[in-house]
Design a protein around this motif. Structure first.
Motif, PDB file in Angstrom:
ATOM      1  N   GLY A 120     -31.798  -3.038 -34.296  1.00  0.00           N
ATOM      2  CA  GLY A 120     -33.170  -2.283 -34.235  1.00  0.00           C
ATOM      3  C   GLY A 120     -34.180  -3.357 -34.307  1.00  0.00           C
ATOM      4  N   ALA A 121     -34.234  -4.460 -35.039  1.00  0.00           N
ATOM      5  CA  ALA A 121     -35.180  -5.547 -34.973  1.00  0.00           C
ATOM      6  C   ALA A 121     -35.626  -5.971 -33.482  1.00  0.00           C
ATOM      7  CB  ALA A 121     -34.847  -6.362 -36.025  1.00  0.00           C
ATOM      8  N   LEU A 122     -34.538  -6.117 -32.778  1.00  0.00           N
ATOM      9  CA  LEU A 122     -34.712  -6.625 -31.470  1.00  0.00           C
ATOM     10  C   LEU A 122     -35.509  -5.650 -30.455  1.00  0.00           C
ATOM     11  CD1 LEU A 122     -31.188  -8.247 -30.650  1.00  0.00           C
ATOM     12  CD2 LEU A 122     -33.391  -9.456 -31.133  1.00  0.00           C
ATOM     13  N   ARG A 123     -34.957  -4.437 -30.684  1.00  0.00           N
ATOM     14  CA  ARG A 123     -35.620  -3.292 -30.048  1.00  0.00           C
ATOM     15  C   ARG A 123     -37.212  -3.142 -30.277  1.00  0.00           C
ATOM     16  NH1 ARG A 123     -33.269   2.228 -30.830  1.00  0.00           N
ATOM     17  NH2 ARG A 123     -34.450   2.122 -32.647  1.00  0.00           N
ATOM     18  N   SER A 124     -37.480  -3.437 -31.734  1.00  0.00           N
ATOM     19  CA  SER A 124     -38.938  -3.021 -32.069  1.00  0.00           C
ATOM     20  C   SER A 124     -39.784  -4.214 -31.843  1.00  0.00           C
ATOM     21  CB  SER A 124     -38.910  -2.882 -33.475  1.00  0.00           C
ATOM     22  OG  SER A 124     -38.371  -4.038 -34.484  1.00  0.00           O
ATOM     23  N   ALA A 125     -38.869  -5.275 -31.575  1.00  0.00           N
ATOM     24  CA  ALA A 125     -39.827  -6.686 -31.221  1.00  0.00           C
ATOM     25  C   ALA A 125     -39.873  -6.943 -29.911  1.00  0.00           C
ATOM     26  CB  ALA A 125     -39.112  -7.760 -31.884  1.00  0.00           C
ATOM     27  N   PRO A 157     -21.392 -12.688 -39.562  1.00  0.00           N
ATOM     28  CA  PRO A 157     -20.536 -11.531 -39.020  1.00  0.00           C
ATOM     29  C   PRO A 157     -21.560 -10.645 -38.130  1.00  0.00           C
ATOM     30  CG  PRO A 157     -20.890 -11.196 -41.187  1.00  0.00           C
ATOM     31  CD  PRO A 157     -21.432 -12.776 -40.952  1.00  0.00           C
ATOM     32  N   VAL A 158     -22.786 -10.533 -38.314  1.00  0.00           N
ATOM     33  CA  VAL A 158     -23.647  -9.681 -37.802  1.00  0.00           C
ATOM     34  C   VAL A 158     -23.905  -9.831 -36.129  1.00  0.00           C
ATOM     35  CG1 VAL A 158     -25.876  -8.673 -37.892  1.00  0.00           C
ATOM     36  CG2 VAL A 158     -24.691  -8.890 -40.020  1.00  0.00           C
ATOM     37  N   LEU A 159     -23.596  -8.995 -35.373  1.00  0.00           N
ATOM     38  CA  LEU A 159     -23.775  -8.985 -33.755  1.00  0.00           C
ATOM     39  C   LEU A 159     -24.667  -8.169 -33.316  1.00  0.00           C
ATOM     40  CD1 LEU A 159     -19.951  -9.734 -33.186  1.00  0.00           C
ATOM     41  CD2 LEU A 159     -21.792 -11.446 -33.427  1.00  0.00           C
ATOM     42  N   ALA A 160     -25.539  -8.308 -32.460  1.00  0.00           N
ATOM     43  CA  ALA A 160     -26.120  -7.271 -31.713  1.00  0.00           C
ATOM     44  C   ALA A 160     -26.653  -7.968 -30.411  1.00  0.00           C
ATOM     45  CB  ALA A 160     -27.496  -6.735 -32.629  1.00  0.00           C
ATOM     46  N   TRP A 161     -26.845  -7.024 -29.569  1.00  0.00           N
ATOM     47  CA  TRP A 161     -27.303  -7.341 -28.278  1.00  0.00           C
ATOM     48  C   TRP A 161     -28.552  -6.692 -27.736  1.00  0.00           C
ATOM     49  CZ3 TRP A 161     -27.289  -3.720 -24.484  1.00  0.00           C
ATOM     50  CH2 TRP A 161     -26.490  -2.585 -25.116  1.00  0.00           C
ATOM     51  N   ALA A 162     -29.454  -7.257 -26.631  1.00  0.00           N
ATOM     52  CA  ALA A 162     -30.459  -6.553 -26.054  1.00  0.00           C
ATOM     53  C   ALA A 162     -30.282  -6.913 -24.516  1.00  0.00           C
ATOM     54  CB  ALA A 162     -31.477  -7.266 -26.547  1.00  0.00           C
ATOM     55  N   ARG A 163     -30.278  -5.992 -23.805  1.00  0.00           N
ATOM     56  CA  ARG A 163     -30.207  -6.092 -22.195  1.00  0.00           C
ATOM     57  C   ARG A 163     -31.703  -5.632 -21.593  1.00  0.00           C
ATOM     58  NH1 ARG A 163     -25.865  -3.382 -21.446  1.00  0.00           N
ATOM     59  NH2 ARG A 163     -24.616  -5.154 -21.330  1.00  0.00           N
ATOM     60  N   THR A 164     -32.422  -6.535 -21.038  1.00  0.00           N
ATOM     61  CA  THR A 164     -33.635  -6.187 -20.567  1.00  0.00           C
ATOM     62  C   THR A 164     -33.401  -5.330 -19.263  1.00  0.00           C
ATOM     63  OG1 THR A 164     -33.898  -8.479 -19.350  1.00  0.00           O
ATOM     64  CG2 THR A 164     -34.656  -8.204 -21.577  1.00  0.00           C
ATOM     65  N   ALA A 200     -32.679  -2.119 -23.514  1.00  0.00           N
ATOM     66  CA  ALA A 200     -31.566  -1.524 -24.275  1.00  0.00           C
ATOM     67  C   ALA A 200     -30.946  -2.478 -25.302  1.00  0.00           C
ATOM     68  CB  ALA A 200     -30.508  -0.910 -23.191  1.00  0.00           C
ATOM     69  N   VAL A 201     -30.652  -1.986 -26.524  1.00  0.00           N
ATOM     70  CA  VAL A 201     -30.089  -2.628 -27.390  1.00  0.00           C
ATOM     71  C   VAL A 201     -28.745  -1.973 -28.107  1.00  0.00           C
ATOM     72  CG1 VAL A 201     -32.268  -3.581 -28.077  1.00  0.00           C
ATOM     73  CG2 VAL A 201     -31.510  -1.752 -29.348  1.00  0.00           C
ATOM     74  N   GLY A 202     -27.956  -2.583 -28.732  1.00  0.00           N
ATOM     75  CA  GLY A 202     -26.769  -2.127 -29.439  1.00  0.00           C
ATOM     76  C   GLY A 202     -26.152  -3.154 -30.400  1.00  0.00           C
ATOM     77  N   ALA A 203     -25.469  -2.721 -31.338  1.00  0.00           N
ATOM     78  CA  ALA A 203     -24.728  -3.323 -32.192  1.00  0.00           C
ATOM     79  C   ALA A 203     -23.462  -3.732 -31.787  1.00  0.00           C
ATOM     80  CB  ALA A 203     -24.379  -2.578 -33.698  1.00  0.00           C
ATOM     81  N   GLY A 204     -22.997  -4.972 -32.054  1.00  0.00           N
ATOM     82  CA  GLY A 204     -21.662  -5.376 -31.635  1.00  0.00           C
ATOM     83  C   GLY A 204     -21.810  -6.512 -30.480  1.00  0.00           C
ATOM     84  N   ILE A 205     -20.729  -6.226 -29.661  1.00  0.00           N
ATOM     85  CA  ILE A 205     -20.773  -7.116 -28.429  1.00  0.00           C
ATOM     86  C   ILE A 205     -21.058  -6.224 -27.139  1.00  0.00           C
ATOM     87  CG2 ILE A 205     -19.123  -8.657 -27.246  1.00  0.00           C
ATOM     88  CD1 ILE A 205     -17.507  -9.031 -29.696  1.00  0.00           C
ATOM     89  N   PRO A 206     -21.734  -6.563 -26.416  1.00  0.00           N
ATOM     90  CA  PRO A 206     -22.110  -5.884 -25.010  1.00  0.00           C
ATOM     91  C   PRO A 206     -20.930  -5.946 -24.047  1.00  0.00           C
ATOM     92  CG  PRO A 206     -23.083  -7.920 -25.010  1.00  0.00           C
ATOM     93  CD  PRO A 206     -22.493  -7.988 -26.301  1.00  0.00           C
ATOM     94  N   ASP A 207     -21.031  -4.950 -23.256  1.00  0.00           N
ATOM     95  CA  ASP A 207     -20.139  -4.872 -21.959  1.00  0.00           C
ATOM     96  C   ASP A 207     -20.709  -5.903 -21.033  1.00  0.00           C
ATOM     97  OD1 ASP A 207     -18.401  -3.166 -23.182  1.00  0.00           O
ATOM     98  OD2 ASP A 207     -19.753  -1.322 -22.626  1.00  0.00           O
TER      99      ASP A 207
END
Length: 224
Positions: free
Chosen positions: A119-124, A142-149, A155-162
């Motif tokens: 959520g922080a990545l998306r809002s930023a 242990p906290v993982l997130a991703w962002a795809r421009t 688009a963002v998500g928690a965990g490991i992206p495809d």
């Protein structure tokens, strides 16, 4: 819901729906994608089971979320945002940016979750800085997130992206200062507060593309 301010006012009606304890954080997590009850409970450390059950029921009654059949191959119903609920996403992001302006370092009992990082990545995110479609993975312990421009935003998500990852950033609490611009990528690398794997050019663009400033009074307080 128990709160009713008795005013014919959009803000009052929104507060009566969203002002209950944990409601905004439940919606933050669901704004990232459908979740099972257990997924929500795991991603919201400290939420009592009865409170989560009540919030989900109330949000469903107001047409903000709905129950859906699980994805193929999975068991259990999932909770998902409705179209009405998804209209809240930019509002959640704006509230996140507002709150983060006075949030420099975590307190003793503060925790970060994969959903809160996503959520922080998306809002930023600030469009137009990264010209290409790229995927960035951020790991904070242990906290993982991703962002795809994308051309349309992020688009963002928690965990490991495809799919392939163009940049992986490994960090900790220093991430807040990188997003604020009070700690440069070079300084973070030099102090060991951050490491990366991937494109150095993309790494240098990261704090410009993902930026939430700190309130000047917070910065002044840290420097005194």
């Amino acid at each position: 819901m128990s709160k009713d301010y008795g005013q014919f006012c959009g803000l009052a009606k929104a507060a009566s729906v969203l002002g209950e304890r944990w409601a905004l954080l439940v919606l933050r997590d669901l704004s990232l994608g459908p979740r099972r009850f257990g997924d929500l409970q795991k991603g919201l450390p400290g939420i009592p089971t009865t409170v989560l059950t009540t919030r989900l029921r109330e949000l469903e009654e107001h047409g903000i979320i709905e129950r859906q059949a699980p994805p193929l191959g999975r068991r259990g119903l999932v909770y998902a945002m409705t179209d009405h609920g998804r209209d809240l996403t930019p509002i959640l992001d704006a509230l996140g940016r507002w709150g983060a302006r006075r949030m420099a370092d975590p307190g003793t009992h503060d925790v970060m979750t994969s959903s809160s990082l996503a959520g922080a990545l998306r809002s930023a995110y600030r469009p137009g800085v990264i010209p290409d479609e790229v995927t960035i993975r951020v790991a904070a312990g242990p906290v993982l997130a991703w962002a795809r421009t994308t051309p349309d935003g992020v688009a963002v998500g928690a965990g490991i992206p495809d799919g392939p990852i163009d940049l992986t950033i490994t960090t900790g609490p220093a991430m807040r200062h990188i997003l604020a611009g009070t700690l440069s990528p070079s300084e973070a690398l030099a102090t060991g507060a951050l490491a990366f794997d991937g494109s150095r050019e993309l790494f240098d663009l990261f704090p410009r593309a993902f930026h939430v400033p700190l309130d000047p009074t917070i910065i002044q307080g840290e420097s005194t």
